[in-house]
Design a protein around this motif. Structure first.
Motif, PDB file in Angstrom:
ATOM      1  N   GLU A 198       0.863  -1.181   0.000  1.00  0.00           N
ATOM      2  CA  GLU A 198       0.000   0.000   0.000  1.00  0.00           C
ATOM      3  C   GLU A 198       0.898   1.229   0.000  1.00  0.00           C
ATOM      4  OE1 GLU A 198      -2.250   2.895  -0.066  1.00  0.00           O
ATOM      5  OE2 GLU A 198      -3.409   1.038   0.066  1.00  0.00           O
ATOM      6  N   GLY A 199       0.682   2.089  -0.984  1.00  0.00           N
ATOM      7  CA  GLY A 199       1.538   3.259  -1.110  1.00  0.00           C
ATOM      8  C   GLY A 199       1.497   4.192   0.085  1.00  0.00           C
ATOM      9  N   HIS A 200       0.405   4.149   0.837  1.00  0.00           N
ATOM     10  CA  HIS A 200       0.263   5.047   1.985  1.00  0.00           C
ATOM     11  C   HIS A 200       0.050   4.229   3.261  1.00  0.00           C
ATOM     12  CE1 HIS A 200      -0.012   8.060  -1.112  1.00  0.00           C
ATOM     13  NE2 HIS A 200      -1.106   7.516  -1.595  1.00  0.00           N
ATOM     14  N   ALA A 201       0.809   3.136   3.380  1.00  0.00           N
ATOM     15  CA  ALA A 201       0.620   2.210   4.498  1.00  0.00           C
ATOM     16  C   ALA A 201       0.867   2.875   5.844  1.00  0.00           C
ATOM     17  CB  ALA A 201       1.538   1.000   4.330  1.00  0.00           C
ATOM     18  N   ALA A 202       1.846   3.778   5.918  1.00  0.00           N
ATOM     19  CA  ALA A 202       2.162   4.410   7.202  1.00  0.00           C
ATOM     20  C   ALA A 202       0.997   5.266   7.692  1.00  0.00           C
ATOM     21  CB  ALA A 202       3.427   5.250   7.069  1.00  0.00           C
ATOM     22  N   VAL A 203       0.338   5.973   6.770  1.00  0.00           N
ATOM     23  CA  VAL A 203      -0.820   6.788   7.147  1.00  0.00           C
ATOM     24  C   VAL A 203      -1.955   5.887   7.621  1.00  0.00           C
ATOM     25  CG1 VAL A 203      -2.555   8.420   6.311  1.00  0.00           C
ATOM     26  CG2 VAL A 203      -0.176   8.637   5.572  1.00  0.00           C
ATOM     27  N   VAL A 233       1.256  14.488   3.337  1.00  0.00           N
ATOM     28  CA  VAL A 233       0.229  13.737   4.059  1.00  0.00           C
ATOM     29  C   VAL A 233      -1.152  14.032   3.481  1.00  0.00           C
ATOM     30  CG1 VAL A 233      -0.958  13.540   6.277  1.00  0.00           C
ATOM     31  CG2 VAL A 233       1.533  13.494   6.191  1.00  0.00           C
ATOM     32  N   GLN A 234      -1.404  15.285   3.140  1.00  0.00           N
ATOM     33  CA  GLN A 234      -2.702  15.643   2.572  1.00  0.00           C
ATOM     34  C   GLN A 234      -2.947  14.923   1.251  1.00  0.00           C
ATOM     35  OE1 GLN A 234      -2.289  19.903   2.517  1.00  0.00           O
ATOM     36  NE2 GLN A 234      -3.314  20.170   4.494  1.00  0.00           N
ATOM     37  N   ARG A 235      -1.915  14.816   0.430  1.00  0.00           N
ATOM     38  CA  ARG A 235      -2.066  14.080  -0.834  1.00  0.00           C
ATOM     39  C   ARG A 235      -2.386  12.613  -0.565  1.00  0.00           C
ATOM     40  NH1 ARG A 235       2.285  17.490  -2.675  1.00  0.00           N
ATOM     41  NH2 ARG A 235       3.805  15.909  -2.041  1.00  0.00           N
ATOM     42  N   ALA A 236      -1.708  12.036   0.431  1.00  0.00           N
ATOM     43  CA  ALA A 236      -1.973  10.641   0.778  1.00  0.00           C
ATOM     44  C   ALA A 236      -3.401  10.467   1.290  1.00  0.00           C
ATOM     45  CB  ALA A 236      -0.968  10.170   1.830  1.00  0.00           C
ATOM     46  N   ALA A 275      -8.897   8.548   0.674  1.00  0.00           N
ATOM     47  CA  ALA A 275     -10.327   8.857   0.727  1.00  0.00           C
ATOM     48  C   ALA A 275     -10.999   8.524  -0.599  1.00  0.00           C
ATOM     49  CB  ALA A 275     -10.532  10.327   1.075  1.00  0.00           C
ATOM     50  N   ALA A 276     -10.319   8.823  -1.705  1.00  0.00           N
ATOM     51  CA  ALA A 276     -10.880   8.513  -3.024  1.00  0.00           C
ATOM     52  C   ALA A 276     -11.056   7.012  -3.209  1.00  0.00           C
ATOM     53  CB  ALA A 276      -9.977   9.078  -4.118  1.00  0.00           C
ATOM     54  N   ARG A 295     -10.892  16.412  10.322  1.00  0.00           N
ATOM     55  CA  ARG A 295     -10.268  15.236  10.914  1.00  0.00           C
ATOM     56  C   ARG A 295     -10.491  14.022  10.022  1.00  0.00           C
ATOM     57  NH1 ARG A 295      -8.459  18.853  13.097  1.00  0.00           N
ATOM     58  NH2 ARG A 295      -8.196  19.275  15.331  1.00  0.00           N
ATOM     59  N   TRP A 296      -9.538  13.101  10.096  1.00  0.00           N
ATOM     60  CA  TRP A 296      -9.572  11.907   9.258  1.00  0.00           C
ATOM     61  C   TRP A 296      -9.605  10.673  10.142  1.00  0.00           C
ATOM     62  CZ3 TRP A 296      -9.609  12.590   3.941  1.00  0.00           C
ATOM     63  CH2 TRP A 296      -9.292  13.878   3.492  1.00  0.00           C
TER      64      TRP A 296
END
Length: 308
Positions: free
Chosen positions: A232-237, A263-266, A271-272, A286-287
């Motif tokens: 996953e490209g954003h696994a840390a997030v 982080v916002q791009r991730a 979300a998409a 908040r996310w």
């Protein structure tokens, strides 16, 4: 604490320990927990919270037995406290502990690993290309490539193919993301391979072959690649959001040690894909991860069960 309210003081230290844990400052988190006094002197609810934090520290240190013992103690304390939300959180932590913690790639094949198996890899004499921490480890020597993404991409490609070599075109595609190969790419590959050789010199050689390059561990031993359970490209997030708590983008950036814009791009990409959701606007945005399917979130509110 100066006013004799040791319970609230302990709670504050547990909150601080959780913050430090999320920031990766494990020693400081452990120190904060220790400053709250012996666990036996705390109310059951705080004992459970402390056990969760201790399990988190042990898990980050890849100490599976200690993590399970801490969760068992936390579960016992949560039952005595009678707080359904706390019991549910510990149950979720148990599920995460039992889930695959990584993948082992060797000889072109991959299999899932438990947390105990990942821990055992720390003692192996094999050359380990760790795609979770972006380092290469041979015996007692660890070489971090976290700030050298091109070098790590090359090391991983060579490790996954071992004991075979990797064609130059495949290495160019993995490291530079280019499908087309020209002389400039081949020249750049030679430069980066030279840099990789210098970095890995204490634990491995990178030999040129007729078709490409071959990773040769020193002394002779096998090569293993430890990868995340899912690519996953954003696994840390996602890992930070997995606790179910709402996060701001600035807090995520601080915890990850990266830029807020990155982080916002991730977050927007996740979300998409429907993997996370947001609420609020502007600075209040908040996310979090979506609620568990089939479970009414109201059931997770703190309070006693109805006895009928």
């Amino acid at each position: 604490e100066d006013h004799g309210d040791r319970v609230n003081a302990a709670h504050a230290r547990h909150v601080e320990a959780r913050r430090l844990l999320l920031l990766g400052r494990l020693d400081a988190a452990e120190e904060a927990l220790g400053a709250s006094g012996p666990a036996a002197a705390l109310p059951p609810a705080l004992q459970a919270v402390r056990g969760l934090a201790e399990a988190g520290i042990a898990l980050r240190r890849l100490q599976a037995k200690a993590a399970r013992e801490a969760l068992a103690a936390a579960a016992n304390a949560a039952r005595r406290a009678g707080i359904p939300a706390l019991i549910a959180e510990i149950g979720t932590a148990h599920l995460l502990l039992d889930a695959p913690a990584g993948r082992l790639i060797t000889g072109g094949t991959a299999r899932a690993l438990s947390i105990e198996e990942v821990e055992a890899l720390q003692a192996t004499q094999a050359l380990v290309v760790d795609a979770c921490r972006h380092l290469v480890r041979g015996g007692e020597r660890s070489i971090s490539l976290a700030t050298r993404p091109v070098l790590f991409a090359l090391a991983r490609a060579l490790g996954e193919a071992w004991p075979e070599d990797v064609p130059r075109g495949a290495l160019i595609a993995r490291a530079f993301g280019s499908r087309l190969t020209d002389e400039s790419h081949r020249a750049r590959l030679r430069v980066e391979i030279g840099r990789l050789r210098a970095e890995l010199q204490p634990v491995a050689r990178v030999n040129a072959t007729r078709e490409g390059f071959l990773l040769v561990p020193r002394p002779a031993r096998e090569v293993l690649v430890l990868a995340r359970p899912e690519e996953e490209g954003h696994a840390a997030v996602l890992a930070l959001l997995a606790d179910g708590e709402p996060w701001s983008s600035s807090a995520l950036a601080l915890a990850l040690g990266t830029s807020q814009r990155g982080v916002q791009r991730a977050l927007e990409a996740l979300a998409a894909a429907g993997k996370i959701q947001a609420y609020g606007q502007g600075r209040a945005r908040r996310w979090t991860t979506p609620p568990m399917p089939g479970l009414a979130t109201g059931l997770l509110l703190t309070g006693p069960w109805a006895t009928g």
